[in-house]
Design a protein around this motif. Sequence first.
Motif, mmCIF file in Angstrom:
data_model
loop_
_atom_site.group_PDB
_atom_site.id
_atom_site.type_symbol
_atom_site.label_atom_id
_atom_site.label_comp_id
_atom_site.label_asym_id
_atom_site.label_seq_id
_atom_site.Cartn_x
_atom_site.Cartn_y
_atom_site.Cartn_z
ATOM 1 N N VAL A 187 0.826 -1.204 0.000
ATOM 2 C CA VAL A 187 0.000 0.000 0.000
ATOM 3 C C VAL A 187 0.861 1.255 0.000
ATOM 4 N N LYS A 188 1.992 1.223 0.704
ATOM 5 C CA LYS A 188 2.909 2.362 0.648
ATOM 6 C C LYS A 188 3.448 2.560 -0.763
ATOM 7 N N SER A 189 3.691 1.466 -1.471
ATOM 8 C CA SER A 189 4.208 1.569 -2.835
ATOM 9 C C SER A 189 3.195 2.198 -3.785
ATOM 10 N N LEU A 190 1.927 2.172 -3.395
ATOM 11 C CA LEU A 190 0.874 2.798 -4.203
ATOM 12 C C LEU A 190 0.837 4.310 -4.002
ATOM 13 N N GLY A 191 1.495 4.784 -2.942
ATOM 14 C CA GLY A 191 1.541 6.217 -2.685
ATOM 15 C C GLY A 191 0.901 6.663 -1.395
ATOM 16 N N ALA A 192 0.403 5.738 -0.584
ATOM 17 C CA ALA A 192 -0.238 6.132 0.673
ATOM 18 C C ALA A 192 0.743 6.895 1.567
ATOM 19 N N ASP A 193 0.271 7.985 2.156
ATOM 20 C CA ASP A 193 1.112 8.795 3.039
ATOM 21 C C ASP A 193 1.240 8.171 4.422
ATOM 22 N N LYS A 194 0.205 7.481 4.846
ATOM 23 C CA LYS A 194 0.204 6.823 6.152
ATOM 24 C C LYS A 194 -0.596 5.537 6.030
ATOM 25 N N VAL A 195 -0.172 4.501 6.759
ATOM 26 C CA VAL A 195 -0.877 3.222 6.711
ATOM 27 C C VAL A 195 -1.239 2.777 8.123
ATOM 28 N N ILE A 196 -2.484 2.356 8.297
ATOM 29 C CA ILE A 196 -2.954 1.787 9.555
ATOM 30 C C ILE A 196 -3.174 0.298 9.334
ATOM 31 N N ALA A 197 -2.518 -0.541 10.131
ATOM 32 C CA ALA A 197 -2.715 -1.985 10.051
ATOM 33 C C ALA A 197 -3.885 -2.364 10.963
ATOM 34 N N TYR A 198 -4.952 -2.872 10.357
ATOM 35 C CA TYR A 198 -6.141 -3.145 11.166
ATOM 36 C C TYR A 198 -5.938 -4.297 12.154
ATOM 37 N N ASP A 199 -4.899 -5.120 11.927
ATOM 38 C CA ASP A 199 -4.618 -6.181 12.886
ATOM 39 C C ASP A 199 -3.708 -5.702 14.021
ATOM 40 N N LYS A 200 -3.323 -4.429 13.961
ATOM 41 C CA LYS A 200 -2.529 -3.821 15.037
ATOM 42 C C LYS A 200 -3.304 -2.717 15.759
ATOM 43 N N GLU A 201 -4.159 -2.048 15.038
ATOM 44 C CA GLU A 201 -4.979 -0.971 15.620
ATOM 45 C C GLU A 201 -6.427 -1.194 15.210
ATOM 46 N N ILE A 202 -7.325 -1.179 16.167
ATOM 47 C CA ILE A 202 -8.746 -1.400 15.885
ATOM 48 C C ILE A 202 -9.317 -0.157 15.219
ATOM 49 N N ILE A 203 -9.733 -0.297 13.973
ATOM 50 C CA ILE A 203 -10.192 0.869 13.214
ATOM 51 C C ILE A 203 -11.443 1.478 13.832
ATOM 52 N N HIS A 204 -12.237 0.667 14.535
ATOM 53 C CA HIS A 204 -13.456 1.183 15.173
ATOM 54 C C HIS A 204 -13.156 2.060 16.378
ATOM 55 N N GLN A 205 -11.867 2.122 16.749
ATOM 56 C CA GLN A 205 -11.462 2.990 17.852
ATOM 57 C C GLN A 205 -10.500 4.085 17.391
ATOM 58 N N HIS A 206 -10.223 4.121 16.111
ATOM 59 C CA HIS A 206 -9.267 5.101 15.574
ATOM 60 C C HIS A 206 -9.811 6.522 15.748
ATOM 61 N N GLN A 207 -8.938 7.430 16.186
ATOM 62 C CA GLN A 207 -9.360 8.796 16.505
ATOM 63 C C GLN A 207 -8.913 9.834 15.475
ATOM 64 N N GLY A 208 -8.390 9.386 14.341
ATOM 65 C CA GLY A 208 -7.980 10.330 13.304
ATOM 66 C C GLY A 208 -9.162 11.072 12.714
ATOM 67 N N LYS A 209 -8.875 12.264 12.166
ATOM 68 C CA LYS A 209 -9.915 13.093 11.561
ATOM 69 C C LYS A 209 -9.581 13.317 10.084
ATOM 70 N N TYR A 210 -10.596 13.150 9.216
ATOM 71 C CA TYR A 210 -10.358 13.229 7.776
ATOM 72 C C TYR A 210 -11.502 13.985 7.101
ATOM 73 N N ASP A 211 -11.161 14.612 5.969
ATOM 74 C CA ASP A 211 -12.216 15.280 5.205
ATOM 75 C C ASP A 211 -13.182 14.257 4.614
ATOM 76 N N LEU A 212 -12.637 13.116 4.181
ATOM 77 C CA LEU A 212 -13.446 12.101 3.508
ATOM 78 C C LEU A 212 -13.031 10.712 3.989
ATOM 79 N N VAL A 213 -14.022 9.871 4.245
ATOM 80 C CA VAL A 213 -13.769 8.464 4.598
ATOM 81 C C VAL A 213 -14.411 7.586 3.530
#
Length: 316
Positions: A187-213
């Motif tokens: 995914v980084k090779s595709l150009g992603a600026d940041k990557v969240i591994a869902y098996d390391k961080e529970i996405i349902h508890q993620h506190q990041g803020k974004y213009d679009l999801v």
Amino acid sequence: MKAFTRTVYGGPDVLQLEEVEKPLVKEGEILVKVFANSANPADWHILRGEPFFARFTFGLFKPKDKIIGADFAGVVVEAGNNVKQFKTGDRVFGETLKGGAFAEYVVVPETSCALIPGEISFSDIAAVPTAGLTALQALITHGKLKHGETVLINGASGGVGHFAVQIAKAYGAHVTAVCSSKNIDFVKSLGADKVIAYDKEIIHQHQGKYDLVIDTNGNLLHKDYKRMGQRGVMVGFTTLGHMFATLLKKATSKFPLLQFKAEANTEDLQILASLVQEGKVTPHIEKTYSFEDIPAAISYIEAMRTRGKVVMVWEA
């Protein structure tokens, strides 16, 4: 012509390779000799007649259409009356959700196709239509993504997701991608600026803020969109229960959350083709099958662990 047909709903084993009549061209349609297809989750859903309510469209007790398949790339061999965009010999690619693409020849409306630019291969461009259109329309048509905005893409390593990351970057967005740990480097090779591994961080508890999801995986809850995004776009659902729960919340909330069904059109297909030609988007093909192994390709897709796309190539 050779085609994979089925007369009942079921798994890939119900598909049979047989000789059938070449389809007839009507007004506004073109006949394309197929050189490559790609497989999508929609193919196995349609093949199995799942979810059940989809059978009200595709046939309640048995399939209305014998031949499935949406994505194709090939050469125009006949153009119907009033076809203005294409002529015999043109290299084209496109999508037909009515099915019929898993065959040597497919008839489609000219509005569902675009020219293949430059020297792009049939197999590369065949990987683009359904997944690429879904990603483009989720981000731009419905997500209204603007240059400089932040976007979270859930399910960033799959067919739609890997296109979404690249398209978002091409449009100047800052991309945070969600995938498994094993797919971080990809995914980084595709150009992603940041990557969240869902098996390391529970996405349902993620506190990041974004213009679009954007959720291509289909497991985000309504409260996840509201917590993380200013607006959201749903691409799919993991279960019927999840779908109904999310849609019910959507109906009673003012949060701008959209669900859509991608629609093939020449303009968007041309945008995707240009992005591929310019090197801004590269289809990642994980596996390539012979046309004789289309059932195996669908089985591989159904396992839902694909990194990028699966392509099937027909004999020249």
